[in-house]
Design a protein around this motif. Structure first.
Motif, PDB file in Angstrom:
ATOM      1  N   LEU A 131       0.845  -1.183   0.000  1.00 50.81           N
ATOM      2  CA  LEU A 131       0.000   0.000   0.000  1.00 50.81           C
ATOM      3  C   LEU A 131       0.890   1.245   0.000  1.00 50.81           C
ATOM      4  O   LEU A 131       1.826   1.340   0.788  1.00 50.81           O
ATOM      5  CB  LEU A 131      -0.923  -0.007   1.216  1.00 50.81           C
ATOM      6  N   ILE A 132       0.604   2.184  -0.890  1.00 52.20           N
ATOM      7  CA  ILE A 132       1.477   3.340  -1.097  1.00 52.20           C
ATOM      8  C   ILE A 132       0.744   4.601  -0.669  1.00 52.20           C
ATOM      9  O   ILE A 132      -0.331   4.915  -1.189  1.00 52.20           O
ATOM     10  CB  ILE A 132       1.879   3.462  -2.587  1.00 52.20           C
ATOM     11  N   ASP A 133       1.306   5.342   0.286  1.00 50.97           N
ATOM     12  CA  ASP A 133       0.711   6.614   0.704  1.00 50.97           C
ATOM     13  C   ASP A 133       0.945   7.677  -0.359  1.00 50.97           C
ATOM     14  O   ASP A 133       1.921   7.632  -1.111  1.00 50.97           O
ATOM     15  CB  ASP A 133       1.311   7.075   2.038  1.00 50.97           C
ATOM     16  N   ALA A 134       0.045   8.659  -0.420  1.00 53.02           N
ATOM     17  CA  ALA A 134       0.158   9.735  -1.408  1.00 53.02           C
ATOM     18  C   ALA A 134      -0.256  11.058  -0.773  1.00 53.02           C
ATOM     19  O   ALA A 134      -0.927  11.094   0.260  1.00 53.02           O
ATOM     20  CB  ALA A 134      -0.717   9.426  -2.619  1.00 53.02           C
ATOM     21  N   GLU A 135       0.177  12.149  -1.429  1.00 54.44           N
ATOM     22  CA  GLU A 135      -0.191  13.482  -0.958  1.00 54.44           C
ATOM     23  C   GLU A 135      -1.702  13.693  -1.134  1.00 54.44           C
ATOM     24  O   GLU A 135      -2.247  13.393  -2.199  1.00 54.44           O
ATOM     25  CB  GLU A 135       0.572  14.549  -1.732  1.00 54.44           C
ATOM     26  N   PRO A 136      -2.383  14.222  -0.121  1.00 55.55           N
ATOM     27  CA  PRO A 136      -3.829  14.454  -0.232  1.00 55.55           C
ATOM     28  C   PRO A 136      -4.172  15.441  -1.339  1.00 55.55           C
ATOM     29  O   PRO A 136      -3.387  16.331  -1.672  1.00 55.55           O
ATOM     30  CB  PRO A 136      -4.196  15.026   1.143  1.00 55.55           C
ATOM     31  N   THR A 137      -5.356  15.280  -1.911  1.00 54.56           N
ATOM     32  CA  THR A 137      -5.864  16.185  -2.937  1.00 54.56           C
ATOM     33  C   THR A 137      -7.096  16.905  -2.390  1.00 54.56           C
ATOM     34  O   THR A 137      -7.556  16.632  -1.279  1.00 54.56           O
ATOM     35  CB  THR A 137      -6.262  15.392  -4.194  1.00 54.56           C
ATOM     36  N   GLU A 138      -7.644  17.807  -3.192  1.00 59.92           N
ATOM     37  CA  GLU A 138      -8.851  18.509  -2.778  1.00 59.92           C
ATOM     38  C   GLU A 138      -9.996  17.531  -2.586  1.00 59.92           C
ATOM     39  O   GLU A 138     -10.803  17.667  -1.656  1.00 59.92           O
ATOM     40  CB  GLU A 138      -9.216  19.564  -3.829  1.00 59.92           C
ATOM     41  N   LYS A 139     -10.091  16.522  -3.439  1.00 61.30           N
ATOM     42  CA  LYS A 139     -11.143  15.509  -3.294  1.00 61.30           C
ATOM     43  C   LYS A 139     -10.992  14.762  -1.981  1.00 61.30           C
ATOM     44  O   LYS A 139     -11.984  14.386  -1.339  1.00 61.30           O
ATOM     45  CB  LYS A 139     -11.073  14.527  -4.468  1.00 61.30           C
ATOM     46  N   PHE A 140      -9.746  14.564  -1.536  1.00 63.39           N
ATOM     47  CA  PHE A 140      -9.519  13.866  -0.270  1.00 63.39           C
ATOM     48  C   PHE A 140     -10.071  14.689   0.891  1.00 63.39           C
ATOM     49  O   PHE A 140     -10.626  14.130   1.845  1.00 63.39           O
ATOM     50  CB  PHE A 140      -8.024  13.609  -0.065  1.00 63.39           C
ATOM     51  N   ARG A 141      -9.926  15.990   0.814  1.00 63.71           N
ATOM     52  CA  ARG A 141     -10.435  16.839   1.893  1.00 63.71           C
ATOM     53  C   ARG A 141     -11.959  16.732   1.982  1.00 63.71           C
ATOM     54  O   ARG A 141     -12.530  16.705   3.078  1.00 63.71           O
ATOM     55  CB  ARG A 141      -9.988  18.283   1.668  1.00 63.71           C
TER      56      ARG A 141
END
Length: 491
Positions: free
Chosen positions: A320-330
């Motif tokens: 599982l690879i973590d990623a930088e949050p996006t606006e959709k994630f917020r």
């Protein structure tokens, strides 16, 4: 028969081109070995020596040296050639026994295909051969015994097998008249839970690299002539160096080292993500042939690679690879916070992740606005102490957005949730067709595929766009309702 096809040679089988057909009248039994009988016996019907093992079924199984070696070691043509070579396993790779950084290292010149270390089972088998002294000693005994054979004498295959006490075998064969012995024609499955790979063991292969994207205008497309999907087998010629490799797997056989643990892949270098090769248009498909042996410049056919223990449907999913949050994630996170505020819901974690690199020619998870791999958003939520996972695909970041349902799953009690999640995400990357509904339904306790809220709302006969707050509230209602259904169904 070329030695490279040793893994196809099974007593009682018949053959047509590249297909092997087992004797249909054989019985199948599942046994665990409890003891080895010291003396081999010769069976009168075929004048062949058999090793004998006592089992938990109260029956003695008798198996030939060749069939035992085939199941233990002859998983692909490269291992087969190494078994009959004076260099043994060192012909293929080097094992760095450093306790702090144990590693199996393939040289830059290796021809050992990456496809032979794609699955958990094939990596575990390689680790067993290189790190278990008894396995390595047994493997090398094949060459030692063959090397002692008098060229004028009759060759009867023999070797010193490793101890297999408490190993489980599924075998096909026939009972003796008194049903106290079982003559094995074929070993179908091997299960061993006594092997533990060194902690932190890695495999380094020069063709396993971190994949990096390149801009669309800079992509290099490899054009290939269309290939024959089922080339005929020609044993009179050698394969040609640089031509395609025609692979075929024995789907029935499996070799499982259930306690081996995680074996990683060491990827130091970077490599541009390859595009799927484009076939050159052709008016007619030319029939091709495939051959066995070491490929040479003067060969004429494709190389035939028959393998055991590397079935594609067992490919181990990426971590599982973590990623930088996006606006959709917020937006997703705010939605989960609303659900958490409701009675009987508990949120155990929310994360933003990156879909793993596809193992196929699919480019779907690569076609994003920012050039990064497509992201997903995941939440671990329980309702009345029954847990479920919510996965949302960040389609807003795609160059061509598509509609993808939010996935909610609850897991079977005896399953490994992390491994199932890895497989779900890997399938999404590989398929380019959305979720693998059939596999998910088969391997989870309950699953739901949820629609998203409408982005418009009619007021006074006028259609207007809804606000972010309205969207979040509507989304929370949909997800909480589905979560209740999933968790109630999983009680």
């Amino acid at each position: 028969m070329p030695v490279e096809l040793a893994n196809m040679l099974v007593s009682g089988s018949t053959y047509k081109n590249k297909e092997r057909f087992a004797e249909p009248t054989l019985e199948t039994i599942n046994v665990t070995v409890t003891d080895e009988l010291p003396r081999q016996i010769r069976r009168k019907s075929d004048d062949t020596l058999y090793r004998r093992y006592e089992t938990d079924r109260g029956v003695t199984i008798a198996v030939t040296n060749f069939e035992l070696a085939r199941a233990l070691f002859f998983h692909n043509q490269y291992l087969i050639r190494a078994a009959f070579s004076s260099k043994g396993l060192k012909e293929l790779a080097f094992f760095n026994e450093d306790l702090n950084e144990p590693k199996i290292i393939f040289p830059d010149s290796t021809r050992y295909p990456v496809s032979n270390i794609r699955t958990r089972a094939s990596k575990s088998h390689l680790a067993w051969l290189y790190t278990d002294q008894l396995a390595a000693k047994s493997f090398f005994s094949i060459f030692e015994v063959v090397n002692r054979i008098d060229s004028n004498g009759v060759y009867e295959f023999s070797f010193a097998p490793p101890p297999v006490l408490d190993w489980n075998f599924e075998v096909a064969g026939v009972y003796s008249e008194d049903r106290k012995s079982f003559w094995v024609s074929e070993i179908l499955t091997v299960n061993n839970n006594s092997f533990f790979a060194p902690e932190g063991l890695m495999i380094k292969h020069p063709k396993m690299k971190h994949l990096v994207q390149v801009p669309r205008k800079e992509r290099k497309y490899l054009k290939l002539p269309p290939s024959d999907p089922d080339p005929s087998l020609d044993l009179e010629e050698l394969p040609m160096l640089g031509r395609r490799i025609h692979r075929k797997d024995d789907k029935k056989f499996s070799f499982n080292l259930t306690s081996a643990g995680h074996i990683g892949i060491d990827k130091d270098d970077e490599q541009e993500w390859p595009d799927k090769p484009q076939n050159i248009p052709s008016a007619q498909q030319a029939a091709e042939q495939t051959s066995v042996g070491v490929a040479t410049q003067h060969g004429s056919n494709q190389e035939f690679d028959y393998g055991l223990n590397r079935n594609k449907d067992e490919i181990e999913a990426s971590d599982l690879i973590d990623a930088e949050p996006t606006e959709k994630f917020r937006l997703f996170k705010r939605t989960i916070e609303i659900i958490e505020s409701r009675e009987y819901f508990v949120v155990h974690g929310v994360r933003c992740g990156s879909f793993p690199p596809p193992k196929t020619g699919s480019r779907m998870v690569l076609n994003t606005i920012d050039g990064n791999f497509l992201r997903y958003h995941m939440a671990n939520i329980s309702y009345r102490d029954i847990g479920a996972i919510v996965i949302e695909v960040d389609v807003d970041s795609m160059i061509r957005p598509i509609n993808v349902s939010t996935l909610i799953v609850a897991f079977l009690s005896d399953s490994n949730p992390e491994e199932i999640l890895k497989r779900i995400l890997q399938d999404y990357s590989d398929r380019a067709k959305g979720w693998n509904h059939e596999w998910i339904k088969k391997n989870t306790a309950v699953c739901k595929f949820c629609r998203h809220p409408k982005t418009t709302k009619k007021e006074n006969n006028i259609e207007r766009s809804i606000t972010a707050d309205e969207y979040i509230e509507a989304w929370a209602d949909i997800l909480s309702g589905k979560l209740i259904g999933v968790c109630e169904s999983h009680k």
